[in-house]
Write a protein that holds these residues in place. Sequence first.
Motif, PDB file in Angstrom:
ATOM      1  N   GLY A  31      86.204 102.819  43.101  1.00  0.00           N
ATOM      2  CA  GLY A  31      86.164 101.531  42.259  1.00  0.00           C
ATOM      3  C   GLY A  31      87.733 101.200  42.152  1.00  0.00           C
ATOM      4  O   GLY A  31      88.618 101.956  41.807  1.00  0.00           O
ATOM      5  N   LEU A  32      87.970  99.698  42.230  1.00  0.00           N
ATOM      6  CA  LEU A  32      89.161  99.232  41.918  1.00  0.00           C
ATOM      7  C   LEU A  32      89.324  97.946  41.266  1.00  0.00           C
ATOM      8  O   LEU A  32      88.459  97.133  41.526  1.00  0.00           O
ATOM      9  CB  LEU A  32      89.857  99.166  43.479  1.00  0.00           C
ATOM     10  N   ARG A  33      90.220  97.931  40.046  1.00  0.00           N
ATOM     11  CA  ARG A  33      90.254  96.778  39.535  1.00  0.00           C
ATOM     12  C   ARG A  33      91.782  96.652  38.925  1.00  0.00           C
ATOM     13  O   ARG A  33      92.473  97.407  39.129  1.00  0.00           O
ATOM     14  CB  ARG A  33      89.427  96.746  38.306  1.00  0.00           C
ATOM     15  N   CYS A  34      91.892  95.271  38.400  1.00  0.00           N
ATOM     16  CA  CYS A  34      93.270  95.090  38.105  1.00  0.00           C
ATOM     17  C   CYS A  34      93.282  94.049  36.685  1.00  0.00           C
ATOM     18  O   CYS A  34      92.621  92.970  36.759  1.00  0.00           O
ATOM     19  CB  CYS A  34      93.916  94.122  39.122  1.00  0.00           C
ATOM     20  N   ASP A  35      93.953  94.652  35.659  1.00  0.00           N
ATOM     21  CA  ASP A  35      93.759  93.813  34.385  1.00  0.00           C
ATOM     22  C   ASP A  35      95.396  93.618  33.866  1.00  0.00           C
ATOM     23  O   ASP A  35      96.211  94.338  33.910  1.00  0.00           O
ATOM     24  CB  ASP A  35      93.212  94.738  33.306  1.00  0.00           C
ATOM     25  N   THR A  36      95.485  92.453  33.360  1.00  0.00           N
ATOM     26  CA  THR A  36      96.614  91.912  32.823  1.00  0.00           C
ATOM     27  C   THR A  36      96.813  92.016  31.402  1.00  0.00           C
ATOM     28  O   THR A  36      95.985  91.664  30.813  1.00  0.00           O
ATOM     29  CB  THR A  36      97.196  90.440  33.649  1.00  0.00           C
ATOM     30  N   HIS A  37      97.513  92.777  30.731  1.00  0.00           N
ATOM     31  CA  HIS A  37      97.964  92.837  29.501  1.00  0.00           C
ATOM     32  C   HIS A  37      99.125  92.161  28.946  1.00  0.00           C
ATOM     33  O   HIS A  37      99.775  91.613  29.742  1.00  0.00           O
ATOM     34  CB  HIS A  37      98.114  94.198  28.782  1.00  0.00           C
TER      35      HIS A  37
ATOM     36  N   LEU B 132      97.973  96.408  34.819  1.00  0.00           N
ATOM     37  CA  LEU B 132      97.296  97.711  35.001  1.00  0.00           C
ATOM     38  C   LEU B 132      96.329  97.607  36.127  1.00  0.00           C
ATOM     39  O   LEU B 132      95.291  96.952  36.205  1.00  0.00           O
ATOM     40  CB  LEU B 132      96.416  98.458  33.800  1.00  0.00           C
ATOM     41  N   ILE B 133      96.570  98.517  37.414  1.00  0.00           N
ATOM     42  CA  ILE B 133      95.751  98.615  38.312  1.00  0.00           C
ATOM     43  C   ILE B 133      95.073  99.839  38.324  1.00  0.00           C
ATOM     44  O   ILE B 133      95.693 101.069  38.066  1.00  0.00           O
ATOM     45  CB  ILE B 133      96.539  98.609  39.685  1.00  0.00           C
ATOM     46  N   SER B 134      93.715 100.050  38.352  1.00  0.00           N
ATOM     47  CA  SER B 134      93.023 101.143  38.046  1.00  0.00           C
ATOM     48  C   SER B 134      92.162 101.546  39.462  1.00  0.00           C
ATOM     49  O   SER B 134      91.321 100.598  40.129  1.00  0.00           O
ATOM     50  CB  SER B 134      91.853 100.991  36.963  1.00  0.00           C
ATOM     51  N   LEU B 135      92.224 102.712  39.906  1.00  0.00           N
ATOM     52  CA  LEU B 135      91.535 103.210  41.022  1.00  0.00           C
ATOM     53  C   LEU B 135      91.008 104.683  40.637  1.00  0.00           C
ATOM     54  O   LEU B 135      91.481 105.594  40.055  1.00  0.00           O
ATOM     55  CB  LEU B 135      92.517 103.539  42.066  1.00  0.00           C
ATOM     56  N   LYS B 136      89.754 104.764  40.623  1.00  0.00           N
ATOM     57  CA  LYS B 136      88.970 105.903  40.672  1.00  0.00           C
ATOM     58  C   LYS B 136      88.140 106.226  41.762  1.00  0.00           C
ATOM     59  O   LYS B 136      87.226 105.280  42.589  1.00  0.00           O
ATOM     60  CB  LYS B 136      87.841 105.752  39.585  1.00  0.00           C
ATOM     61  N   CYS B 137      88.283 107.235  42.500  1.00  0.00           N
ATOM     62  CA  CYS B 137      87.759 107.826  43.718  1.00  0.00           C
ATOM     63  C   CYS B 137      87.598 109.248  43.772  1.00  0.00           C
ATOM     64  O   CYS B 137      87.717 110.025  42.769  1.00  0.00           O
ATOM     65  CB  CYS B 137      88.822 107.265  44.984  1.00  0.00           C
ATOM     66  N   ARG B 138      87.095 109.913  44.870  1.00  0.00           N
ATOM     67  CA  ARG B 138      86.993 111.285  45.133  1.00  0.00           C
ATOM     68  C   ARG B 138      88.342 111.820  45.599  1.00  0.00           C
ATOM     69  O   ARG B 138      88.918 110.954  46.235  1.00  0.00           O
ATOM     70  CB  ARG B 138      85.925 111.424  46.141  1.00  0.00           C
ATOM     71  N   ASP B 139      88.508 112.957  45.312  1.00  0.00           N
ATOM     72  CA  ASP B 139      90.045 113.529  45.656  1.00  0.00           C
ATOM     73  C   ASP B 139      90.058 113.520  47.380  1.00  0.00           C
ATOM     74  O   ASP B 139      90.945 113.492  47.873  1.00  0.00           O
ATOM     75  CB  ASP B 139      90.005 114.806  45.205  1.00  0.00           C
ATOM     76  N   ILE B 140      88.928 113.728  47.927  1.00  0.00           N
ATOM     77  CA  ILE B 140      88.940 113.837  49.483  1.00  0.00           C
ATOM     78  C   ILE B 140      89.219 112.446  50.061  1.00  0.00           C
ATOM     79  O   ILE B 140      89.664 112.418  51.233  1.00  0.00           O
ATOM     80  CB  ILE B 140      87.760 114.326  50.247  1.00  0.00           C
ATOM     81  N   ASP B 141      89.221 111.116  49.369  1.00  0.00           N
ATOM     82  CA  ASP B 141      89.445 109.920  49.616  1.00  0.00           C
ATOM     83  C   ASP B 141      90.846 109.614  49.357  1.00  0.00           C
ATOM     84  O   ASP B 141      91.263 108.512  49.694  1.00  0.00           O
ATOM     85  CB  ASP B 141      88.621 108.964  49.329  1.00  0.00           C
ATOM     86  N   ALA B 142      91.714 110.290  48.660  1.00  0.00           N
ATOM     87  CA  ALA B 142      92.911 109.888  48.280  1.00  0.00           C
ATOM     88  C   ALA B 142      93.948 109.408  49.069  1.00  0.00           C
ATOM     89  O   ALA B 142      94.691 108.227  49.118  1.00  0.00           O
ATOM     90  CB  ALA B 142      93.499 110.987  47.123  1.00  0.00           C
ATOM     91  N   ASP B 143      93.899 110.185  50.164  1.00  0.00           N
ATOM     92  CA  ASP B 143      94.845 109.855  51.322  1.00  0.00           C
ATOM     93  C   ASP B 143      94.705 108.317  52.009  1.00  0.00           C
ATOM     94  O   ASP B 143      95.348 107.501  52.368  1.00  0.00           O
ATOM     95  CB  ASP B 143      94.976 110.736  52.301  1.00  0.00           C
ATOM     96  N   ARG B 144      93.228 107.968  51.927  1.00  0.00           N
ATOM     97  CA  ARG B 144      92.808 106.664  52.392  1.00  0.00           C
ATOM     98  C   ARG B 144      93.290 105.596  51.452  1.00  0.00           C
ATOM     99  O   ARG B 144      93.442 104.386  51.949  1.00  0.00           O
ATOM    100  CB  ARG B 144      91.420 106.795  52.772  1.00  0.00           C
ATOM    101  N   LEU B 145      93.136 106.044  50.189  1.00  0.00           N
ATOM    102  CA  LEU B 145      92.975 104.817  49.263  1.00  0.00           C
ATOM    103  C   LEU B 145      94.219 104.592  48.241  1.00  0.00           C
ATOM    104  O   LEU B 145      94.542 103.388  47.851  1.00  0.00           O
ATOM    105  CB  LEU B 145      91.987 105.181  48.226  1.00  0.00           C
TER     106      LEU B 145
END
Length: 426
Positions: free
Chosen positions: A68-74, A79-92
């Motif tokens: 999941g990826l989203r961007c919110d302006t305060h 704030l850019i938020s990324l949630k993923c599996r640890d094994i995909d970290a190098d790709r994302l």
Amino acid sequence: MSSCCDLVLDPVTTTGVLSAKLWIRRGSSADPRGQRGGHQLLGSVLSRGCGPVDHLQLADLIEGCGAGLRCDTHEDGILISLKCRDIDADRLLPALGWMLRQPHLDEAQIELEKDLSLQALQRQKEDPFHRAFDGWRQLAYGRGPYGHDPLGIGVDLEQLQKAELSCLAADLESRGSVLALSGTIPEGAKERLEEWLGTTKTRFSCQEPGATIQESSELDPGKRSSLGLQALATEQVVLMLGQAALPHGHSDDLALRLLQAHLGSGMSSLLFRRLREEHGVAYDVGVHHPARAGAAPFVMHASTGVDRAKLSLELLISSWSELMELTISELDLNLAKAKFRGQLAHGSQTTGQRAERRAQLRGLHLPDDHDQSCLNQLEQLRGTDLREAARRHLQSPQLSLCGPEGTLASLEKQWSLSDFAAGAKP
């Protein structure tokens, strides 16, 4: 321009889940004159193509990993938020660097996001709560950095083009950024992040808390009106009574946060008991006091019907006056402290919450152990400390009302008779 990103690692035992939060210290408070909404629009198009991928390829990359990826302006940051599996970290994770430093700013995507923002602004105009808060914000901050919603102002937003966004994008790192990772952090992630983002290895920002805090309004409090009226054909009346108070991390901020818990947190709070249970005049009450780099709002709010608006306003005014006139009981103080502890605990349940709080603290130039320091200080605070903090920082509240014209006229007269109407101290 700084090309470094402050890095915060928060290893937590999870089933292979990693949350990343990139806080860029350029929020809507940094919008240039005539470009209010610029940073929100920029934030919304950062994920619409960056680095070696266009918007479709980026979407395929993220969704193909089940991430999941989203961007919110305060007000104080993007704030850019990324949630993923640890094994995909190098790709994302490299995508965070692309968004920060290589956004495409495609004109078609800009127009698409601009239309969505304008639609959101239009919906807000039809919402009594938003109308009331916008009115209060204008009273409190005028044309200062916090004087507009992060979405911006329609007339400014309509004029924004790629040229303006390109200038904002080139300046994104002028105040620095923070990347916080929480969860299962892959081995060697720090070194790779330093390569991708040029991250620093410092444990804590060199700036002291409050060092970058700027004046949040261009108007002297004594010269501002104390009342704002937003006429809307509805049977609902929204009342907002509050003041621009303190930056997060100020020595009196903890006292105001306990007052917030006492007044508006849960069904045992003072406003809930007084306005709903004892008098039955409001169906929604609360206190808005967000964490800000500058003078944060401290606002009581209530929604009621036109026939109960007068009593609702009377109760809000008396509740505000009591903050400075009365010392809360030991029982209420202990309850407020328990609520504050609970709020901190509830705000750290997930890896996303943990990463966001750590990024926010660094983003506001506060130490990593700020929350623990507040918990350590709790027992030292007495009811008299809360009363004195209120006297120092809550002496001149401003009232914003949204509802039908006839009701507003009656409430305006009622407010004019109060001690706060002309900014007088109680």
